[in-house]
Design a protein around this motif. Structure first.
Motif, PDB file in Angstrom:
ATOM      1  N   LYS A   1       0.830  -1.209   0.000  1.00  0.00           N
ATOM      2  CA  LYS A   1       0.000   0.000   0.000  1.00  0.00           C
ATOM      3  C   LYS A   1       0.866   1.262   0.000  1.00  0.00           C
ATOM      4  N   ARG A   2       1.941   1.242   0.794  1.00  0.00           N
ATOM      5  CA  ARG A   2       2.788   2.433   0.895  1.00  0.00           C
ATOM      6  C   ARG A   2       3.578   2.659  -0.397  1.00  0.00           C
ATOM      7  N   LYS A   3       4.149   1.579  -0.921  1.00  0.00           N
ATOM      8  CA  LYS A   3       4.991   1.700  -2.110  1.00  0.00           C
ATOM      9  C   LYS A   3       4.179   1.919  -3.381  1.00  0.00           C
ATOM     10  N   GLY A   4       2.977   1.323  -3.398  1.00  0.00           N
ATOM     11  CA  GLY A   4       2.169   1.371  -4.608  1.00  0.00           C
ATOM     12  C   GLY A   4       1.907   2.782  -5.091  1.00  0.00           C
ATOM     13  N   LYS A   5       1.506   3.655  -4.156  1.00  0.00           N
ATOM     14  CA  LYS A   5       1.194   5.031  -4.534  1.00  0.00           C
ATOM     15  C   LYS A   5       2.410   5.744  -5.116  1.00  0.00           C
ATOM     16  N   LYS A   6       3.587   5.523  -4.526  1.00  0.00           N
ATOM     17  CA  LYS A   6       4.808   6.173  -5.016  1.00  0.00           C
ATOM     18  C   LYS A   6       5.166   5.676  -6.418  1.00  0.00           C
ATOM     19  N   LEU A   7       4.973   4.361  -6.645  1.00  0.00           N
ATOM     20  CA  LEU A   7       5.325   3.797  -7.945  1.00  0.00           C
ATOM     21  C   LEU A   7       4.425   4.309  -9.058  1.00  0.00           C
ATOM     22  N   VAL A   8       3.150   4.559  -8.728  1.00  0.00           N
ATOM     23  CA  VAL A   8       2.187   5.029  -9.732  1.00  0.00           C
ATOM     24  C   VAL A   8       2.678   6.314 -10.392  1.00  0.00           C
ATOM     25  N   ASP A   9       3.322   7.191  -9.629  1.00  0.00           N
ATOM     26  CA  ASP A   9       3.768   8.479 -10.147  1.00  0.00           C
ATOM     27  C   ASP A   9       4.779   8.336 -11.279  1.00  0.00           C
ATOM     28  N   ASP A  10       5.525   7.228 -11.319  1.00  0.00           N
ATOM     29  CA  ASP A  10       6.567   7.034 -12.329  1.00  0.00           C
ATOM     30  C   ASP A  10       6.118   6.121 -13.472  1.00  0.00           C
ATOM     31  N   MET A  11       4.836   5.747 -13.494  1.00  0.00           N
ATOM     32  CA  MET A  11       4.344   4.808 -14.508  1.00  0.00           C
ATOM     33  C   MET A  11       3.533   5.533 -15.582  1.00  0.00           C
ATOM     34  N   GLN A  12       3.606   5.003 -16.811  1.00  0.00           N
ATOM     35  CA  GLN A  12       2.820   5.584 -17.904  1.00  0.00           C
ATOM     36  C   GLN A  12       1.322   5.404 -17.644  1.00  0.00           C
ATOM     37  N   GLN A  13       0.938   4.174 -17.354  1.00  0.00           N
ATOM     38  CA  GLN A  13      -0.463   3.864 -17.043  1.00  0.00           C
ATOM     39  C   GLN A  13      -0.481   2.734 -16.009  1.00  0.00           C
ATOM     40  N   ALA A  14      -0.792   3.071 -14.777  1.00  0.00           N
ATOM     41  CA  ALA A  14      -0.777   2.074 -13.696  1.00  0.00           C
ATOM     42  C   ALA A  14      -2.070   1.264 -13.721  1.00  0.00           C
ATOM     43  N   VAL A  15      -1.911  -0.051 -13.705  1.00  0.00           N
ATOM     44  CA  VAL A  15      -3.054  -0.963 -13.714  1.00  0.00           C
ATOM     45  C   VAL A  15      -2.957  -1.840 -12.475  1.00  0.00           C
ATOM     46  N   LEU A  16      -3.969  -1.776 -11.645  1.00  0.00           N
ATOM     47  CA  LEU A  16      -4.029  -2.609 -10.442  1.00  0.00           C
ATOM     48  C   LEU A  16      -4.937  -3.800 -10.725  1.00  0.00           C
ATOM     49  N   ILE A  17      -4.456  -5.001 -10.405  1.00  0.00           N
ATOM     50  CA  ILE A  17      -5.202  -6.225 -10.714  1.00  0.00           C
ATOM     51  C   ILE A  17      -5.398  -7.040  -9.443  1.00  0.00           C
TER      52      ILE A  17
END
Length: 427
Positions: free
Chosen positions: A21-37
């Protein structure tokens, strides 16, 4: 698809849920299109019974390896339950349709490989997906992925669904069903309706089917198409079925004491009821105490009851029939089971599904098949009923096929108990 986001330490791809949960939000900022599955493995309990928990643990690890470590688009993943994982993947500029197609194929490859390795326990997966925007609460995104996954329902095949506001609305409606149902049970507010079964030859009703309804917090009637699957999945459908039976038994007892004619009334039971250890004894005690003849109670089951645990189901149905109750198999022709399986069921009545009837009576071949089926069932002493009949033309074709007993809006809609008594039960 190819992951261009570098991961220095691959072992860090699968942290605890809190770290995810903590890392996920930070990683989204550096992704072209974040997809959570959100991925759920079905039938793990049955798998463990067949192959053992050690192999079950191996299966879970294989799922983790495949969807996280072997998936070049996976940035990070976690296990939220024993049989459920969450993965955050790079989606680049792919459309929702392309993402669904990709992960549908990806999941099916895993299932095909697994079912070849473990052929005795067929497993399947549900995948719910959502796009995570850079300014979105990551916890909300997790909920959205779960909404999508849970929207898939009870399909036996691996399936993928994408989140939408419509899905969220439906999920919230489903979430409200159980508390509304429990309130209806506590307040003695389950509504029982009766729809007559009509004999064309005798020109009178010869039975009825009991149907159930309850209201939501705004007073609106909840559709059984919505609440029955939810109650079955929650394994509390027995509360509804017992309450419907109780009302039917009380009504039949009153008719008997008033000297009125009794006729069979069918009450729907589910596979969950049959697999609950004490349920049959409980409903039998209810009828015994009332003093009504047991043959005026007919227990109705859909063909889906025969999909799993067939030996146990047949044993329970035999027990009910031996006690004197009538047994009906509903929705015949909806495509679940063969005539061979139905031949093992101790049923009194076969009810033809409306869809099957309508397809059968539109051409000569269909009419011939239906006529021969009716004759076959009658030869082995099944009673036959066609349901969902709405027009005189349908009635004529059905009667020409040899089926005399019919249920449907052509004769009457489901009525509340008071209206049914006034219209059909002589004083």
């Amino acid at each position: 698809m190819k992951n261009e986001l570098e991961i220095k330490n691959n072992k860090k791809k699968f942290p605890s849920l809190d770290k995810f949960k903590r890392k996920g939000k930070k990683l989204v900022d550096d992704m072209q299109q974040a997809v959570l599955i959100s991925i759920n493995l079905r039938n793990l309990k049955y798998f463990n019974e067949i192959y053992g928990t050690k192999e079950g643990d191996t299966l879970i690890q294989n799922m983790v390896d495949y969807f996280c470590y072997d998936n070049e688009n996976c940035i990070i993943g976690t296990k939220s339950y024993v049989d459920h994982i969450l993965i955050l993947c790079e989606g680049y500029n792919y459309s929702k349709e392309e993402l669904i197609s990709y992960y549908d194929d990806f999941a099916k490859s895993f299932i095909d490989k697994t079912n070849k390795e473990y052929p005795r326990a067929k497993i399947s997966l549900d995948l719910g997906m959502c796009i995570v925007s850079k300014d979105e609460d990551f916890i909300v995104a997790q909920d959205n992925a779960r909404y999508a996954r849970r929207s898939i329902g009870n399909s036996y095949d691996t399936a993928v669904a994408f989140y939408s506001e419509e899905l969220r609305k439906k999920s919230l409606e489903k979430a409200s069903i159980i508390p509304n149902f429990q309130k209806a049970i506590d307040d003695d507010a389950i509504i029982v309706l009766l729809q007559p079964k009509y004999s064309v030859e005798e020109n009178c009703i010869v039975g009825a089917e009991a149907l159930s309804r309850f209201r939501d917090e705004e007073g609106n009637i909840v559709s059984p198409a919505l609440f029955i699957p939810v109650l079955e999945e929650a394994s509390i459908i027995y509360q509804l079925d017992y309450e419907v039976l109780r009302q039917v038994v009380d009504m039949q007892k009153r008719w008997m004491e008033d000297g009125r004619k009794l006729f069979p009334i069918s009450v729907n039971l589910s596979r969950v009821d049959l697999l609950e250890e004490t349920f049959i004894d409980k409903i039998d005690a209810l009828v015994e105490e009332s003093g009504i003849p047991k043959n005026v109670i007919e227990f109705e089951f859909t063909e889906t009851v025969l999909v799993e645990n067939l030996t146990t189901v047949i044993s329970k149905l035999n027990s009910l029939k031996d006690k004197g109750y009538r047994i009906a198999i509903d929705d015949f022709g909806s495509g679940y089971n063969s005539l061979y399986v139905l031949g093992q069921i101790p049923a009194n009545v076969i009810k033809f599904d409306r869809g099957f009837v309508l397809h059968s009576i539109t051409n000569e071949v269909g009419l011939t098949i239906m006529k021969n089926l009716v004759e076959t069932f009658k030869e082995i002493e099944f009673e036959v009923l066609c349901e969902g009949v709405e027009t005189k033309e349908e009635e004529k074709n059905i009667v020409d096929c040899g089926c005399d007993v019919i249920q449907g809006y052509l004769y009457d809609k489901p009525l509340d108990l008071k209206d049914f008594e006034e219209k059909y039960v002589a004083c």
